[in-house]
Design a protein around this motif. Structure first.
Motif, PDB file in Angstrom:
ATOM      1  N   GLN A  14      26.801 -12.082  -1.896  1.00  0.00           N
ATOM      2  CA  GLN A  14      25.981 -12.732  -2.917  1.00  0.00           C
ATOM      3  C   GLN A  14      25.312 -11.700  -3.826  1.00  0.00           C
ATOM      4  O   GLN A  14      25.247 -11.890  -5.045  1.00  0.00           O
ATOM      5  N   ALA A  15      24.841 -10.619  -3.237  1.00  0.00           N
ATOM      6  CA  ALA A  15      24.210  -9.566  -4.024  1.00  0.00           C
ATOM      7  C   ALA A  15      25.210  -8.926  -4.985  1.00  0.00           C
ATOM      8  O   ALA A  15      24.882  -8.617  -6.140  1.00  0.00           O
ATOM      9  N   ALA A  16      26.442  -8.740  -4.520  1.00  0.00           N
ATOM     10  CA  ALA A  16      27.474  -8.152  -5.371  1.00  0.00           C
ATOM     11  C   ALA A  16      27.824  -9.088  -6.523  1.00  0.00           C
ATOM     12  O   ALA A  16      28.023  -8.641  -7.662  1.00  0.00           O
ATOM     13  N   ILE A  17      27.915 -10.386  -6.230  1.00  0.00           N
ATOM     14  CA  ILE A  17      28.203 -11.366  -7.284  1.00  0.00           C
ATOM     15  C   ILE A  17      27.070 -11.396  -8.299  1.00  0.00           C
ATOM     16  O   ILE A  17      27.313 -11.447  -9.512  1.00  0.00           O
ATOM     17  N   LYS A  18      25.848 -11.346  -7.807  1.00  0.00           N
ATOM     18  CA  LYS A  18      24.685 -11.339  -8.693  1.00  0.00           C
ATOM     19  C   LYS A  18      24.733 -10.152  -9.649  1.00  0.00           C
ATOM     20  O   LYS A  18      24.530 -10.299 -10.857  1.00  0.00           O
ATOM     21  N   GLU A  19      25.045  -8.994  -9.120  1.00  0.00           N
ATOM     22  CA  GLU A  19      25.124  -7.787  -9.946  1.00  0.00           C
ATOM     23  C   GLU A  19      26.264  -7.881 -10.955  1.00  0.00           C
ATOM     24  O   GLU A  19      26.107  -7.509 -12.128  1.00  0.00           O
ATOM     25  N   LEU A  20      27.401  -8.390 -10.507  1.00  0.00           N
ATOM     26  CA  LEU A  20      28.568  -8.521 -11.380  1.00  0.00           C
ATOM     27  C   LEU A  20      28.283  -9.465 -12.544  1.00  0.00           C
ATOM     28  O   LEU A  20      28.586  -9.146 -13.704  1.00  0.00           O
ATOM     29  N   VAL A  21      27.712 -10.645 -12.245  1.00  0.00           N
ATOM     30  CA  VAL A  21      27.460 -11.630 -13.294  1.00  0.00           C
ATOM     31  C   VAL A  21      26.344 -11.160 -14.212  1.00  0.00           C
ATOM     32  O   VAL A  21      26.388 -11.386 -15.428  1.00  0.00           O
ATOM     33  N   HIS A  22      25.345 -10.472 -13.658  1.00  0.00           N
ATOM     34  CA  HIS A  22      24.281  -9.940 -14.509  1.00  0.00           C
ATOM     35  C   HIS A  22      24.837  -8.928 -15.498  1.00  0.00           C
ATOM     36  O   HIS A  22      24.500  -8.946 -16.684  1.00  0.00           O
ATOM     37  N   GLU A  23      25.709  -8.060 -15.017  1.00  0.00           N
ATOM     38  CA  GLU A  23      26.328  -7.064 -15.893  1.00  0.00           C
ATOM     39  C   GLU A  23      27.135  -7.757 -16.995  1.00  0.00           C
ATOM     40  O   GLU A  23      27.087  -7.358 -18.158  1.00  0.00           O
ATOM     41  N   PHE A  24      27.883  -8.805 -16.617  1.00  0.00           N
ATOM     42  CA  PHE A  24      28.660  -9.553 -17.604  1.00  0.00           C
ATOM     43  C   PHE A  24      27.734 -10.198 -18.621  1.00  0.00           C
ATOM     44  O   PHE A  24      28.016 -10.190 -19.835  1.00  0.00           O
ATOM     45  N   ARG A  30      25.018 -11.595 -23.924  1.00  0.00           N
ATOM     46  CA  ARG A  30      23.825 -11.401 -24.755  1.00  0.00           C
ATOM     47  C   ARG A  30      24.128 -10.815 -26.129  1.00  0.00           C
ATOM     48  O   ARG A  30      23.527 -11.248 -27.128  1.00  0.00           O
ATOM     49  N   PRO A  31      25.029  -9.833 -26.275  1.00  0.00           N
ATOM     50  CA  PRO A  31      25.248  -9.240 -27.601  1.00  0.00           C
ATOM     51  C   PRO A  31      25.650 -10.246 -28.671  1.00  0.00           C
ATOM     52  O   PRO A  31      25.310 -10.070 -29.844  1.00  0.00           O
ATOM     53  N   GLY A  32      26.367 -11.284 -28.307  1.00  0.00           N
ATOM     54  CA  GLY A  32      26.798 -12.267 -29.298  1.00  0.00           C
ATOM     55  C   GLY A  32      25.978 -13.536 -29.312  1.00  0.00           C
ATOM     56  O   GLY A  32      26.305 -14.489 -30.046  1.00  0.00           O
ATOM     57  N   ALA A  33      24.900 -13.580 -28.531  1.00  0.00           N
ATOM     58  CA  ALA A  33      24.137 -14.817 -28.370  1.00  0.00           C
ATOM     59  C   ALA A  33      23.474 -15.274 -29.664  1.00  0.00           C
ATOM     60  O   ALA A  33      23.502 -16.467 -30.004  1.00  0.00           O
ATOM     61  N   GLU A  79      21.777 -18.597 -12.822  1.00  0.00           N
ATOM     62  CA  GLU A  79      20.607 -17.811 -13.225  1.00  0.00           C
ATOM     63  C   GLU A  79      21.019 -16.625 -14.083  1.00  0.00           C
ATOM     64  O   GLU A  79      20.432 -16.386 -15.159  1.00  0.00           O
ATOM     65  N   GLU A  80      22.010 -15.892 -13.642  1.00  0.00           N
ATOM     66  CA  GLU A  80      22.375 -14.674 -14.356  1.00  0.00           C
ATOM     67  C   GLU A  80      23.069 -14.960 -15.685  1.00  0.00           C
ATOM     68  O   GLU A  80      22.878 -14.231 -16.666  1.00  0.00           O
ATOM     69  N   LEU A  81      23.871 -16.033 -15.750  1.00  0.00           N
ATOM     70  CA  LEU A  81      24.483 -16.383 -17.037  1.00  0.00           C
ATOM     71  C   LEU A  81      23.425 -16.832 -18.032  1.00  0.00           C
ATOM     72  O   LEU A  81      23.504 -16.511 -19.225  1.00  0.00           O
ATOM     73  N   ALA A  82      22.420 -17.572 -17.571  1.00  0.00           N
ATOM     74  CA  ALA A  82      21.343 -18.004 -18.460  1.00  0.00           C
ATOM     75  C   ALA A  82      20.520 -16.809 -18.925  1.00  0.00           C
ATOM     76  O   ALA A  82      19.908 -16.857 -20.000  1.00  0.00           O
ATOM     77  N   TYR A  83      20.506 -15.752 -18.146  1.00  0.00           N
ATOM     78  CA  TYR A  83      19.854 -14.519 -18.578  1.00  0.00           C
ATOM     79  C   TYR A  83      20.519 -14.004 -19.847  1.00  0.00           C
ATOM     80  O   TYR A  83      19.877 -13.426 -20.716  1.00  0.00           O
ATOM     81  N   GLY A  84      21.831 -14.222 -19.951  1.00  0.00           N
ATOM     82  CA  GLY A  84      22.554 -13.815 -21.151  1.00  0.00           C
ATOM     83  C   GLY A  84      22.396 -14.818 -22.269  1.00  0.00           C
ATOM     84  O   GLY A  84      21.994 -14.479 -23.380  1.00  0.00           O
ATOM     85  N   GLN A  85      22.708 -16.092 -22.000  1.00  0.00           N
ATOM     86  CA  GLN A  85      22.530 -17.166 -22.980  1.00  0.00           C
ATOM     87  C   GLN A  85      22.635 -18.504 -22.263  1.00  0.00           C
ATOM     88  O   GLN A  85      23.617 -18.782 -21.565  1.00  0.00           O
ATOM     89  N   LEU A  86      21.651 -19.349 -22.470  1.00  0.00           N
ATOM     90  CA  LEU A  86      21.606 -20.629 -21.781  1.00  0.00           C
ATOM     91  C   LEU A  86      22.802 -21.505 -22.138  1.00  0.00           C
ATOM     92  O   LEU A  86      23.327 -22.228 -21.279  1.00  0.00           O
ATOM     93  N   ALA A  87      23.266 -21.461 -23.381  1.00  0.00           N
ATOM     94  CA  ALA A  87      24.386 -22.305 -23.794  1.00  0.00           C
ATOM     95  C   ALA A  87      25.639 -22.023 -22.974  1.00  0.00           C
ATOM     96  O   ALA A  87      26.405 -22.937 -22.654  1.00  0.00           O
ATOM     97  N   GLN A 258      13.302 -15.186 -16.938  1.00  0.00           N
ATOM     98  CA  GLN A 258      13.363 -13.757 -16.620  1.00  0.00           C
ATOM     99  C   GLN A 258      13.778 -12.940 -17.833  1.00  0.00           C
ATOM    100  O   GLN A 258      13.253 -11.856 -18.093  1.00  0.00           O
ATOM    101  N   ALA A 259      14.714 -13.468 -18.607  1.00  0.00           N
ATOM    102  CA  ALA A 259      15.161 -12.769 -19.809  1.00  0.00           C
ATOM    103  C   ALA A 259      14.021 -12.643 -20.816  1.00  0.00           C
ATOM    104  O   ALA A 259      13.826 -11.584 -21.425  1.00  0.00           O
ATOM    105  N   ALA A 260      13.265 -13.729 -21.001  1.00  0.00           N
ATOM    106  CA  ALA A 260      12.132 -13.688 -21.934  1.00  0.00           C
ATOM    107  C   ALA A 260      11.061 -12.721 -21.443  1.00  0.00           C
ATOM    108  O   ALA A 260      10.463 -11.981 -22.243  1.00  0.00           O
ATOM    109  N   PHE A 261      10.815 -12.717 -20.143  1.00  0.00           N
ATOM    110  CA  PHE A 261       9.849 -11.781 -19.556  1.00  0.00           C
ATOM    111  C   PHE A 261      10.266 -10.343 -19.843  1.00  0.00           C
ATOM    112  O   PHE A 261       9.458  -9.515 -20.277  1.00  0.00           O
ATOM    113  N   ASP A 262      11.531 -10.035 -19.602  1.00  0.00           N
ATOM    114  CA  ASP A 262      12.003  -8.664 -19.782  1.00  0.00           C
ATOM    115  C   ASP A 262      11.957  -8.236 -21.248  1.00  0.00           C
ATOM    116  O   ASP A 262      11.629  -7.076 -21.557  1.00  0.00           O
TER     117      ASP A 262
END
Length: 381
Positions: A14-24, A30-33, A79-87, A258-262
């Motif tokens: 689960q931790a590895a998946i979290k890191e992978l999706v966060h990186e994605f 996020r760059p195209g959001a 959670e991690e995809l929404a960190y990039g863009q909720l849509a 979390q994204a807004a906080f950061d």
């Protein structure tokens, strides 16, 4: 990725998946959001990336080529995809609702026909429950499915359908006995079926990169084999699927907050007023304390709802509590993030402006805040 990240420990996988999706999310989403939001166009290249990561098969069983994620992993991905863009997270969660319905209620023939390709990203799934006059109370729906020999004939209208323009297969709820709410049944309807009419894309406050439409069924004929549940079992099936979906929305609210906080934390460390960075001003520091506490409390509620589901416990209350609290926290945190940015926070070039607009929908879709409170009170009292 910052934040104190308290809560139950994840497994190594689960931790590895979290890191992978966060990186994605950080590098690809996020760059195209901002552009996707401004253009009101879903980023299909991102969807293709999700497919390459096997995430479009998140709720598809392994025997049909899917990821078959446990509930905690499902929440982590949201959670991690929404960190990039909720849509983007919303599009995937609705697609996952559709695959969940087919996996749980579909015949073996339907599973074999649809799930392997949906796990690969196409066709894209839709979930058609709400109607113009039946949102919070789906029992009032007016869409009908009349049996005609070896077919069902669907007539009616659905509203606020995510993936509505880009989707290929819809999970549709309709009454098989006139206005009788006890006859609500679940069907699989391909979007290329004659009589399946897609309306105009809605203009929305937020979530603008997600295509939201109304869908009309005009003598839309489907094979009787496309019925997913027994007649009259559709609404209970929908509620069961939506309980899991609410955990996903709660997790999305956590990721967005979390994204807004950061964003606010980074800005406050760079912005100077009164000869100091504004993160040294006590009133601003108090904002961060409140924001972080609400985020972590939300994350814990999500994890507890997941734990109960994985333990085979009834997690109805936990899921509603997580959805209610996390969406409220997302509104609070994004509002404070805009405030910390000051005038810049009101400008569309800054991510927190989009996040603030996006946050509102988490209090509405897949059961409003008021419905979550009703569920919690009903179960407790």
């Amino acid at each position: 990725m910052t934040g104190v990240r308290v809560g139950s420990a994840l497994t190594a996988e689960q931790a590895a998946i979290k890191e992978l999706v966060h990186e994605f999310a950080v590098e690809e989403v996020r760059p195209g959001a901002q552009a996707a939001d401004a253009d009101e166009e879903f980023p299909e290249d991102v969807w293709d990336g999700l497919a390459e990561l096997d995430l479009t098969g998140l709720t598809v069983p392994e025997e049909y080529g899917g990821f078959d994620a446990d509930r905690t992993t499902y929440a982590i991905v949201n959670e991690e995809l929404a960190y990039g863009q909720l849509a983007v997270a919303t599009a995937l969660s609705v697609h996952s609702l559709a695959t969940s319905c087919i996996a749980e209620f579909g015949s073996e023939a339907l599973k074999e026909e649809y799930l392997p390709e949906m796990a690969e990203g196409r066709p894209v799934g839709m979930f058609c429950l709400s109607e113009p006059e039946a949102g919070s109370n789906p029992a009032e729906m007016s869409t009908t499915a009349e049996r005609d020999g070896d077919e069902y004939v669907l007539n009616g209208q659905k509203q606020w359908i995510t993936n509505g323009q880009r989707g290929d297969v819809a999970i549709v709820f309709a009454k098989t006995d006139g206005d009788d709410p006890s006859s609500i049944t679940q069907f699989l309807v391909p979007a290329d079926t004659e009589g399946f009419e897609v309306g105009k894309k809605e203009e929305k406050l937020g979530l603008r990169a997600s295509d939201t439409v109304g869908i009309t069924f005009d003598d839309c004929r489907i094979p009787a084999e496309n019925r997913l549940t027994e007649e009259g079992k559709g609404l209970s099936a929908a509620f069961r699927i939506l309980t899991g979906g609410r955990i996903g929305i709660a997790a999305q609210a956590v990721g967005l907050a979390q994204a807004a906080f950061d964003e606010a934390k980074e800005y406050a460390g760079e912005r100077e007023q009164f000869d100091q960075s504004i993160d040294q001003i006590q009133s601003v520091r108090h904002k961060f304390s409140e924001m972080a506490t609400k985020i972590e409390a939300s994350r814990l509620l999500v994890r507890e709802a997941c734990r109960q589901a994985e333990a085979g416990e009834d997690n109805t209350v936990a899921a509603s509590m997580a959805k209610y609290f996390a969406s409220d926290a997302a509104m609070f945190v994004t509002n404070e993030a805009v405030q910390i940015h000051g005038g810049y926070g009101y400008m569309s070039e800054f991510d927190v402006e989009r996040m603030y607009r996006d946050a509102k929908i988490t209090e509405i879709y897949e059961g409003t805040t008021e419905i979550q409170k009703k569920i919690i009170a009903r179960e407790l009292l």
